[in-house]
Design an enzyme around this catalytic site. Structure first.
Site: not given
Length: 849
Positions: A40, A86, A130
């Site tokens: 990570r 993921h 968007y």
């Protein structure tokens, strides 16, 4: 508990093993911390990516959103990465993708975003539904050759797919883009660097594996931040490169401007890396309101699509340099980047220096080249094997066709071809699948040509696998292509602060022309710019200063020389020549007050050029001579000024009602002449003045006559051919031989240097001049005239002199300055003096007082 109660208890499960809770917590926490470290928070040293970054890029490649394809919705990309690789929150994937698209976050962004991806003010990006994105071309270089067995793969979270453990990474991404992350018990914080410099350094490492970090730093000078700004000081950079840890100080880029109304402004165009602009401005405004920062009347953000522009309007009596230093001190206009180069090497965290990072990248690229070459060799050999079969079939075409026609099914035909012509199963199958058009003569030639080319390729690939030098040449060649395609100039410049004298070695010791104007504007210009332009007559001045300003001091100095700047209040400041802002011949320069922390009521009296303050022999055998308006003279060894301080030191103790007038650098064997307003001058040898301490007040140099009398100037004669020039307030002056002034003891009243009358007025200036010098005269009415000294003939000491300038009624001379010309000096103003001959009657008066 009663014995009978045991019957009601459940039977003990023999699969449950009692353990110590401390051991379990310790083991579980170590497992968790290792998972965070490896999976990570820390980047791999080879591709410089954390797993989430790697998965985003690989997922986008999977989805086909390449740099030359249409954008896809960010939500689609995030879904692809989440579903395949993921298994965490969608925000972690989207935030990662957003950061890789921000030009102020990554030095070389890897994602091409379309829509609102946030701002340097800390604004949040638009929702993923968007925005749209695709890979940048440079990101595709990170993924290049990934399908050629160049890297290892591992199962994804549900074992349904494979994902790469590392990317092939043609680019040294860890250095180029840097990274930051907090793991358990450790963290990483690596700054970005310039791609061109990193590749130059990597190529230098490949050519010489024994290269030192110091030698690498000649190629990779310092980090290069996406927001530009200035790296202030070099010790932190050096430490980071050598040890993997260091503190790099960053300063905003600021310039001083003056509005049309004369108001001074500080304009900030670049801010330090990772500083939130809006938050910084807000905190600065609070500090101004709390009176912790003074001198600022208004602060505005005028940034637009053309670039950043933060404007600080200054109050009338503010000194821009002091205000800017306070902004650096109290706000994020100056911040630091703590370098901590921690990365995973073979799955283990290591703190790495510059050479180690480059070394691991080169090792990775070498492995990629070997695996790619082996893959291409295998593919080429497979193809050559099939082409060989084609050629055998074409050589025995009729028999092959006959055998196929007589066979009952493909399997029998395949077996027959293998047995009769000695073909492999793969070759026999390829022949059976061959189209009839391949049997034409032209196609046969094509097959033959392809076979020959593939055999050449096989030889080349085998040569690569057998020769490490060839493999290293390939790495260098590919890095060169990357540099050619994506390399750019540095954005962050490096400023070597006063404490970092060792960094001066990186600044070339070039000859500079230092120009200081009458109004106190200073600049340095490479002497080449002057020497390439001859003195072609007397035209308009080159410097773009105010109309009533002119060049007062002009001398040659080396970049490593010191400038000692003396003020009227008796303080001295130091500046290295390379610290003076560089400007063209036509530039105005920077006000000296903006370079040093001078008091608002104080003013600059003189600037002395000193070759060095480190040479014991030089500083012990050179002296500073100072003279005040009340006739006090002081001589101090240059050694007393050999320890520079940023805020300056006292050069002389000035008595009340007095002020520092003239300063000269001498070698201990000069003649000194001090002239008074009453028209007399005293001439004595420098040895008459004993050296004193730095803070001493000095001794009497000349005796004043009357309350109105004062010293108008001092000259230290150090040129054999020099004459003494004197000028009176009504515009009269003359040149006399210095030998006309008999040598006396210091402290006397002196001898007549100009016949003072009502016509001439009092003495206002005294200068040591030679024929090549120019004279600049400024009237109280503001009129300025420049004339050549060669136009004034040498006269007797006690004469009235000639009229130098015709003055209007009530006007008088304000000041007189000598300008020493150098080769290619700035062109003087076109003012030939018609008065030199008109009033040249010498009125002799030989009475010496």
């Amino acid at each position: 508990m009663a014995d009978g109660d045991n019957e009601n208890l459940p039977l003990r499960d023999h699969n449950i093993i009692p353990i110590n809770i401390e051991d379990e917590m310790r083991g579980a926490y170590i497992d968790y911390s290792m998972s965070v470290i490896i999976s990570r928070a820390l980047p791999d040293v080879r591709d410089g990516l954390k797993p989430v970054h790697r998965r985003v890029l690989y997922g986008m490649l999977d989805l086909g959103v390449l740099h030359n394809k249409a954008y896809k919705k960010s939500a689609r990309i995030v879904g692809e990465v989440l579903g395949k690789y993921h298994p965490h929150g969608d925000s972690s994937v989207y935030d990662t993708m957003v950061r890789m698209a921000q030009e102020w976050s990554l030095r070389y962004p890897l994602v091409d975003g379309q829509g609102n991806f946030g701002s340097v003010d800390g604004d949040s990006p638009a929702a993923m539904r968007y925005t749209e994105a695709r890979l940048k071309r440079i990101a595709e270089e990170m993924l290049a050759d990934i399908n050629k067995d160049t890297v290892d793969y591992q199962p994804n979270f549900d074992d349904s797919l494979k994902e790469p453990t590392v990317l092939p990474a043609k680019i040294p991404n860890l250095l180029v883009n840097g990274t930051s992350g907090i793991a358990v018990g450790m963290a990483t914080n690596m700054p970005p660097h310039n791609l061109t410099e990193v590749i130059n350094g990597t190529i230098a490492y490949i050519e010489n594996k024994d290269i030192t970090i110091e030698e690498l730093m000649q190629h990779i000078s310092a980090p290069d931040f996406p927001t530009g700004a200035t790296i202030y000081g070099y010790n932190g950079v050096k430490s980071a490169f050598e040890t993997g840890r260091g503190r790099i100080v960053m300063r905003a880029k600021a310039v001083f401007e003056t509005t049309n109304t004369g108001r001074e402004q500080i304009i900030v165009t670049e801010i330090p890396y990772q500083v939130n602009k809006a938050s910084m401005i807000e905190k600065t405004a609070a500090l101004i309101n709390d009176k912790k920062i003074e001198g600022i009347s208004d602060i505005r953000d005028e940034s637009d699509r053309d670039g950043m522009r933060i404007v600080y309007d200054l109050k009338k009596d503010s000194i821009p340099n002091i205000v800017l230093n306070n902004l650096y001190k109290y706000t994020q206009l100056q911040s630091s980047f703590g370098v901590n180069n921690v990365a995973l090497v073979k799955g283990r965290p290591h703190t790495l220096n510059l050479k180690e990072i480059i070394g691991y990248f080169v090792d990775h690229r070498h492995e990629v080249i070997v695996r790619r070459t082996q893959y291409e060799l295998n593919e080429a050999e497979k193809r050559a094997h099939i082409l060989q079969g084609y050629l055998i079939a074409l050589d025995n075409l009729d028999e092959v066709i006959s055998l196929i026609r007589q066979s009952r099914d493909p399997e029998i035909a395949k077996t027959g071809l293998m047995e009769k012509f000695g073909l492999s199963e793969i070759q026999a199958k390829a022949i059976l699948e061959m189209r009839l058009q391949r049997l034409t003569g032209l196609e046969r030639e094509k097959i033959q040509k392809e076979y020959e080319e593939i055999m050449e390729l096989i030889e080349h690939l085998k040569a690569i696998l057998a020769d490490e030098g060839m493999r290293m040449d390939i790495i260098k060649e590919e890095l060169g292509e990357i540099k050619e395609r994506y390399g750019d100039e540095r954005r962050s410049n490096i400023e070597y602060s006063a404490e970092d004298f060792s960094a001066e070695d990186m600044i070339p010791d070039e000859e500079m022309v230092i120009t200081i104007s009458h109004e106190g504007y200073i600049k340095r210009t490479p002497s080449v710019e002057f020497k390439t332009q001859g003195r072609g007559g007397r035209g308009s001045k080159g410097a773009g200063s105010k109309t009533d300003d002119f060049t007062e001091h002009l001398f040659i100095a080396s970049n490593h020389n010191y400038l000692l700047i003396f003020t009227e209040f008796g303080k001295v400041f130091w500046k290295k020549v390379w610290e003076i802002p560089e400007g063209t011949k036509a530039a105005k320069g920077r006000a000296i007050q903006n370079l040093i922390n001078i008091e608002s009521e104080d003013s600059i009296r003189a600037v002395i050029n000193v070759k060095t303050l480190g040479d014991e022999d030089y500083v012990n055998n050179n002296f500073i001579i100072m003279c005040t308006q009340n006739g006090v003279i002081k001589k101090t060894s240059l050694k007393a000024y050999s320890r520079p301080r940023q805020n300056g030191i006292n050069a002389i103790t000035i008595r009340e009602g007095d002020k520092l007038l003239d300063i000269s650098l001498t070698n201990g064997d000069n003649h000194i002449i001090i002239a008074k307003k009453s028209g007399k001058a005293v001439h004595f040898h420098e040895s008459d003045v004993r050296p004193m301490g730095r803070t001493a007040a000095g001794v009497k140099g000349v005796t004043l006559e009357g309350a109105d009398d004062c010293v108008v100037g001092m000259v230290c004669v150090n040129r054999e051919e020099a004459n003494l020039l004197v000028v009176s307030e009504n515009g009269y002056g003359k040149r006399s031989s210095i030998e006309d002034y008999r040598i006396t003891k210091r402290g006397g009243k002196g001898v007549k240097t100009l016949n003072i009358t009502d016509k001439t007025g009092k003495l206002v200036a005294i200068k040591e001049v030679v024929d090549s010098d120019d004279l600049m005269i400024i009237n109280k009415s503001g009129i300025t005239i420049r004339m050549a000294i060669s136009g004034l003939r040498v006269m007797g000491r006690a004469t009235q002199g000639v009229r130098l300038i015709k003055l209007g009624e009530g006007d008088s001379i304000s000041s007189v300055e000598k300008i020493e010309n150098i080769e290619g000096d700035e062109e003087a103003e076109s003012e030939e003096n018609p008065e030199n001959a008109s009033d040249s009657n010498e009125t002799s008066d030989n009475n010496e007082n």
